[in-house]
Write a protein that holds these residues in place. Structure first.
Motif, mmCIF file in Angstrom:
data_model
loop_
_atom_site.group_PDB
_atom_site.id
_atom_site.type_symbol
_atom_site.label_atom_id
_atom_site.label_comp_id
_atom_site.label_asym_id
_atom_site.label_seq_id
_atom_site.Cartn_x
_atom_site.Cartn_y
_atom_site.Cartn_z
ATOM 1 N N ILE B 63 0.769 -1.131 0.133
ATOM 2 C CA ILE B 63 -0.210 -0.070 0.048
ATOM 3 C C ILE B 63 0.733 1.272 0.070
ATOM 4 O O ILE B 63 0.666 2.196 -0.734
ATOM 5 C CB ILE B 63 -0.855 -0.055 1.232
ATOM 6 C CG1 ILE B 63 -1.875 -1.211 0.900
ATOM 7 C CG2 ILE B 63 -1.635 1.444 1.425
ATOM 8 C CD1 ILE B 63 -2.766 -1.479 2.159
ATOM 9 N N PHE B 64 1.860 1.275 0.942
ATOM 10 C CA PHE B 64 2.889 2.436 0.797
ATOM 11 C C PHE B 64 3.426 2.552 -0.589
ATOM 12 O O PHE B 64 3.689 3.751 -0.739
ATOM 13 C CB PHE B 64 3.996 2.133 1.833
ATOM 14 C CG PHE B 64 4.817 3.165 2.131
ATOM 15 C CD1 PHE B 64 4.328 4.063 3.322
ATOM 16 C CD2 PHE B 64 5.917 3.806 1.336
ATOM 17 C CE1 PHE B 64 5.091 5.382 3.369
ATOM 18 C CE2 PHE B 64 6.640 4.700 1.714
ATOM 19 C CZ PHE B 64 6.290 5.436 2.775
ATOM 20 N N VAL B 65 3.750 1.514 -1.221
ATOM 21 C CA VAL B 65 4.189 1.590 -2.745
ATOM 22 C C VAL B 65 3.404 2.591 -3.498
ATOM 23 O O VAL B 65 3.637 3.350 -4.231
ATOM 24 C CB VAL B 65 4.549 0.225 -3.198
ATOM 25 C CG1 VAL B 65 5.055 0.568 -4.617
ATOM 26 C CG2 VAL B 65 5.704 -0.210 -2.530
ATOM 27 N N PHE B 66 2.024 2.118 -3.449
ATOM 28 C CA PHE B 66 0.927 2.986 -4.093
ATOM 29 C C PHE B 66 1.177 4.409 -3.691
ATOM 30 O O PHE B 66 1.016 5.309 -4.517
ATOM 31 C CB PHE B 66 -0.228 2.339 -4.109
ATOM 32 C CG PHE B 66 -0.728 1.255 -4.834
ATOM 33 C CD1 PHE B 66 -0.694 1.276 -6.221
ATOM 34 C CD2 PHE B 66 -0.828 -0.144 -4.153
ATOM 35 C CE1 PHE B 66 -0.721 0.241 -7.087
ATOM 36 C CE2 PHE B 66 -0.935 -1.171 -4.824
ATOM 37 C CZ PHE B 66 -0.992 -1.217 -6.400
ATOM 38 N N PHE B 67 1.221 4.941 -2.565
ATOM 39 C CA PHE B 67 1.271 6.309 -2.337
ATOM 40 C C PHE B 67 2.514 6.904 -2.755
ATOM 41 O O PHE B 67 2.455 7.911 -3.474
ATOM 42 C CB PHE B 67 1.505 6.260 -0.835
ATOM 43 C CG PHE B 67 -0.048 6.374 0.115
ATOM 44 C CD1 PHE B 67 -0.831 7.078 -0.084
ATOM 45 C CD2 PHE B 67 -0.343 5.219 0.790
ATOM 46 C CE1 PHE B 67 -2.125 7.103 0.463
ATOM 47 C CE2 PHE B 67 -1.489 4.971 1.456
ATOM 48 C CZ PHE B 67 -2.508 6.134 1.336
ATOM 49 N N VAL B 68 3.745 6.059 -2.780
ATOM 50 C CA VAL B 68 4.982 6.767 -3.132
ATOM 51 C C VAL B 68 4.761 7.004 -4.729
ATOM 52 O O VAL B 68 5.172 8.276 -5.122
ATOM 53 C CB VAL B 68 6.347 5.882 -2.951
ATOM 54 C CG1 VAL B 68 7.387 6.378 -3.565
ATOM 55 C CG2 VAL B 68 6.322 5.682 -1.313
ATOM 56 N N MET B 69 4.115 6.135 -5.573
ATOM 57 C CA MET B 69 3.931 6.169 -7.036
ATOM 58 C C MET B 69 3.230 7.238 -7.339
ATOM 59 O O MET B 69 3.376 8.241 -8.194
ATOM 60 C CB MET B 69 3.665 4.926 -7.577
ATOM 61 C CG MET B 69 4.544 3.642 -7.535
ATOM 62 S SD MET B 69 4.240 2.503 -8.515
ATOM 63 C CE MET B 69 2.417 2.040 -8.009
ATOM 64 N N THR B 70 2.088 7.494 -6.577
ATOM 65 C CA THR B 70 0.978 8.387 -6.766
ATOM 66 C C THR B 70 1.493 9.973 -6.361
ATOM 67 O O THR B 70 1.717 10.782 -7.207
ATOM 68 C CB THR B 70 -0.041 8.478 -5.848
ATOM 69 O OG1 THR B 70 -0.390 6.864 -5.718
ATOM 70 C CG2 THR B 70 -1.162 8.900 -6.466
ATOM 71 N N VAL B 71 2.411 9.885 -5.389
ATOM 72 C CA VAL B 71 2.884 11.180 -4.927
ATOM 73 C C VAL B 71 4.201 11.925 -5.916
ATOM 74 O O VAL B 71 4.240 12.839 -6.173
ATOM 75 C CB VAL B 71 3.372 11.344 -3.534
ATOM 76 C CG1 VAL B 71 4.164 12.391 -3.255
ATOM 77 C CG2 VAL B 71 2.116 11.125 -2.659
ATOM 78 N N SER B 72 5.004 10.782 -6.292
ATOM 79 C CA SER B 72 5.824 11.116 -7.232
ATOM 80 C C SER B 72 5.348 11.728 -8.654
ATOM 81 O O SER B 72 6.250 12.246 -9.078
ATOM 82 C CB SER B 72 7.021 9.865 -7.462
ATOM 83 O OG SER B 72 6.658 8.681 -7.937
ATOM 84 N N ALA B 73 4.335 10.853 -9.013
ATOM 85 C CA ALA B 73 3.747 11.366 -10.219
ATOM 86 C C ALA B 73 3.485 12.838 -9.991
ATOM 87 O O ALA B 73 3.798 13.646 -10.851
ATOM 88 C CB ALA B 73 2.404 10.464 -10.514
ATOM 89 N N ALA B 74 2.634 13.363 -8.904
ATOM 90 C CA ALA B 74 2.400 14.811 -8.817
ATOM 91 C C ALA B 74 3.736 15.610 -8.846
ATOM 92 O O ALA B 74 3.684 16.514 -9.105
ATOM 93 C CB ALA B 74 1.650 14.800 -7.272
ATOM 94 N N GLU B 75 4.666 14.954 -8.252
ATOM 95 C CA GLU B 75 6.076 15.786 -8.309
ATOM 96 C C GLU B 75 6.469 15.667 -9.513
ATOM 97 O O GLU B 75 7.042 16.961 -9.901
ATOM 98 C CB GLU B 75 7.059 15.052 -7.005
ATOM 99 C CG GLU B 75 7.731 15.592 -6.192
ATOM 100 C CD GLU B 75 8.566 14.848 -5.439
ATOM 101 O OE1 GLU B 75 8.669 15.240 -4.057
ATOM 102 O OE2 GLU B 75 9.032 13.687 -5.450
ATOM 103 N N VAL B 76 6.451 15.091 -10.307
ATOM 104 C CA VAL B 76 6.986 14.873 -11.738
ATOM 105 C C VAL B 76 6.197 16.126 -12.318
ATOM 106 O O VAL B 76 7.118 16.814 -12.977
ATOM 107 C CB VAL B 76 6.738 13.590 -12.409
ATOM 108 C CG1 VAL B 76 6.948 13.877 -13.822
ATOM 109 C CG2 VAL B 76 7.407 12.443 -11.724
#
Lengths: 488, 103
Positions: B63-76
């Protein structure tokens, strides 16, 4: 998920919903009257502040694991309401100093206020976080709007560069935090702060993974609070970003970083404090010395205040060293909170004065531009003098009281060497802070300054608060002690 | 016959990726490459998270991995926008040329 879960984070919910609405409403506000957007944003912040104060004294947890009700995602306690009030009040000040400044610089766009609101909701979430996943989300929610705000004065090159630099270094720091969280999870099989503490207490953890994880989290947040040797971005970003953003960043982002560090290291890693003492000792000493020594050679007031903010991160880190001695740990945390308030009040005032002198083309930011201010605007110069004295730590200002509490806990905790370094670096800092005062009163000059009601209100209020609170610090310190009491 | 890859192998790969990312940030001069290196660091964390979660048998890590992926997309989204506005202005994105603030 229950309704009471949402109730725990009601100020954050309110602020996020308000910010989303504001983003839409702003489309219908004509370009010439963006003051309405500022007013609406301030109303939202004031409402959230009222709610936070009304909830002060309540204790609850939210979004708990149904199988293990001790492990929760968010928590509402004295610490979160203390920090939340600080963030929301600094948000109100940030809007007050921005309103006239943005108009004068031709930067008046409604998104500014929305981004401030989003960033503050991230800070509030950081203060309430009880799980490392939420810490990570809050960190990003507060940082990403700040990256945009730093580059807000585009197409001015220095603002764009500040944005890119802040973004790259901020994302780098996030990488460290995320990897640290991973290793802590790997060491303890838990991400909630109470779960980690329980695993450590039960002995079911891998020591070296936990230590490396905690160290990586510390490195990540050291970037955020600008501690040496992770401070390289600070002067450039503080100088390039629009001054109203810098003022907000210097107070809000730093306070949020320390809020996270306090919460994580007190609740989750109490057993590691002894192992981390030498590391934190070095970090605090290095930050105080380097920040203060490099500040001496600065001629630009924004860079001077940037190095000053680095140096103050060092003073606050002193409280973290004192954690290593359990006898004074609670006092140390309380004095860190107290110093954050001190720093926030004083720093906002100083930035308001800087904004009053800044001119459209980016001129008016050298220390020599302050010459003659004492004759031309006696009140403004008096306020700046108070802020400079407070940053140095001289009477009769709040800065003295804050430093007194910090140094006292360091001495009581047995870290006399560190306290001596603190006192000596404060003496060094007197040189460059007083140079500003001397320039204002002793040099001839004719500075042009701005009269903006909200800006005048900001420096006036903060100057009064800096002096008056120094005579009755006990009320504030008692509140801070009450706030950290439940953490131990 | 099946044999499970031990946890330590995953961790070794993840730590290698993380070090490569951190090193890349420090030595590369192009913001896009620096940004890719940062993504490498985040993905190293993701790999370790999934590996830990699988060895513990709990879903928290995934679940944490999903959070990291989503947030890093926003960061991109934010990061690329910042890099584009600076390119429009200077027609170069070399970080060594971002020197108007050195003092």
């Amino acid at each position: 998920m229950k309704l009471s879960d949402l109730n725990t984070i009601l100020p954050i919910v309110l602020l996020v919903v308000w910010a989303c609405m504001l983003l839409l409403v702003d489309l219908f506000i004509p370009r010439r009257s963006k003051g309405w957007t500022a007013l609406l944003a301030a109303v939202g912040l004031a409402a959230a502040l009222g709610l936070t104060l009304a909830y002060a004294g309540r204790e609850s947890t939210g979004f708990c694991d149904p199988n293990n009700p001790g492990n929760c995602m968010v928590v509402l306690d004295g610490f979160s309401s203390f920090q939340g009030s600080l963030f929301l009040a600094s948000g109100l000040f940030a809007i007050a100093i921005a309103y006239g400044y943005l108009k004068r610089m031709g930067l008046e766009r409604g998104e500014y206020y929305t981004l401030i609101l989003f960033s503050i909701s991230g800070m509030l979430l950081m203060a309430q976080a009880a799980d490392l996943i939420v810490v990570f989300l809050a960190l990003e929610l507060l940082s990403i709007p700040l990256y945009v705000l730093a580059a807000f004065a585009r197409p001015r090159t220095d603002s764009e560069e500040a944005g890119v630099k802040y973004f790259l270094l901020g994302a780098f720091a996030t990488g460290f935090v995320v990897y640290g969280i991973t290793l802590v999870f790997g060491a303890t099989n838990a991400t909630s702060l109470s779960g980690i503490a329980a695993a450590v207490a039960a002995g079911s953890f891998t020591k070296y993974l936990l230590l490396i994880g905690a160290a990586l989290i510390l490195v990540g947040f050291s970037f955020k609070v600008a501690a040496v040797p992770f401070h390289m971005w600070t002067p450039d970003v503080y100088q390039g970003a629009p001054s109203s953003v810098t003022g907000f960043m210097a107070v809000g982002a730093k306070a949020a970083g320390f809020a996270a560090l306090l919460r994580i290291f007190i609740t989750a890693f109490p057993s590691l404090n002894l192992d981390l003492v030498p590391v934190l000792w070095g970090l605090a000493a290095l930050t105080m010395v380097v920040g203060n020594v490099i500040a001496i050679s600065q001629t630009n007031i924004k860079r001077l205040l940037a190095y000053s903010s680095i140096a103050h991160a060092g003073y606050i880190l002193m409280a973290f060293v004192a954690f290593g001695n359990p006898a004074v740990a609670s006092d140390a945390a309380a004095s860190a909170l107290f110093y954050l308030v001190t720093y926030a009040v004083t720093s906002f005032g100083a930035w308001a004065v800087v904004i009053a002198l800044e001119k459209t083309d980016g001129k008016g930011l050298e220390i020599s531009d302050f010459a003659g201010l004492g004759r031309k605007r006696p009140l403004l110069a008096a306020a700046m003098t108070i802020f400079m004295l407070s940053l140095t730590g001289m009477p009769p200002t709040l800065g003295l009281v804050g430093k007194f509490y910090l140094f006292r806990t360091a001495v009581e905790g047995g870290f006399i060497g560190l306290a001596v370094i603190g006192v000596l670096t404060s003496l060094i800092s007197a040189y460059y802070y007083l140079r500003v005062v001397v320039t204002m009163y002793m040099r001839e000059g004719d500075p042009t300054t701005e009269h903006e009601p909200w800006l005048d209100l900001t420096w006036g209020l903060t100057a009064l608060a800096t002096v008056i609170l120094s005579f009755l610090p006990m009320a504030l310190f008692t509140w801070a002690s009450g706030a950290v009491l439940k953490l131990f | 016959m099946t044999q499970i890859i031990p946890l330590s192998w995953y961790l070794a790969v993840s730590m290698l990726l993380f070090s490569m990312g951190a090193l890349g940030v420090l030595i590369r001069r192009n913001p896009l490459i620096i940004f890719m290196s940062i993504e490498l660091m985040l993905n190293a964390a993701n790999l370790a998270f999934v590996a830990f979660a699988r060895s513990f048998g709990v879903p928290t890590g995934q679940i944490f991995v999903f959070f990291v992926m989503t947030v890093s997309a926003a960061e991109v989204a934010v990061g690329l926008a910042l890099i584009i506005i600076i390119f429009r202005n200077k027609h170069s994105i070399d970080v060594d040329l971002m020197n108007s603030l050195k003092g």
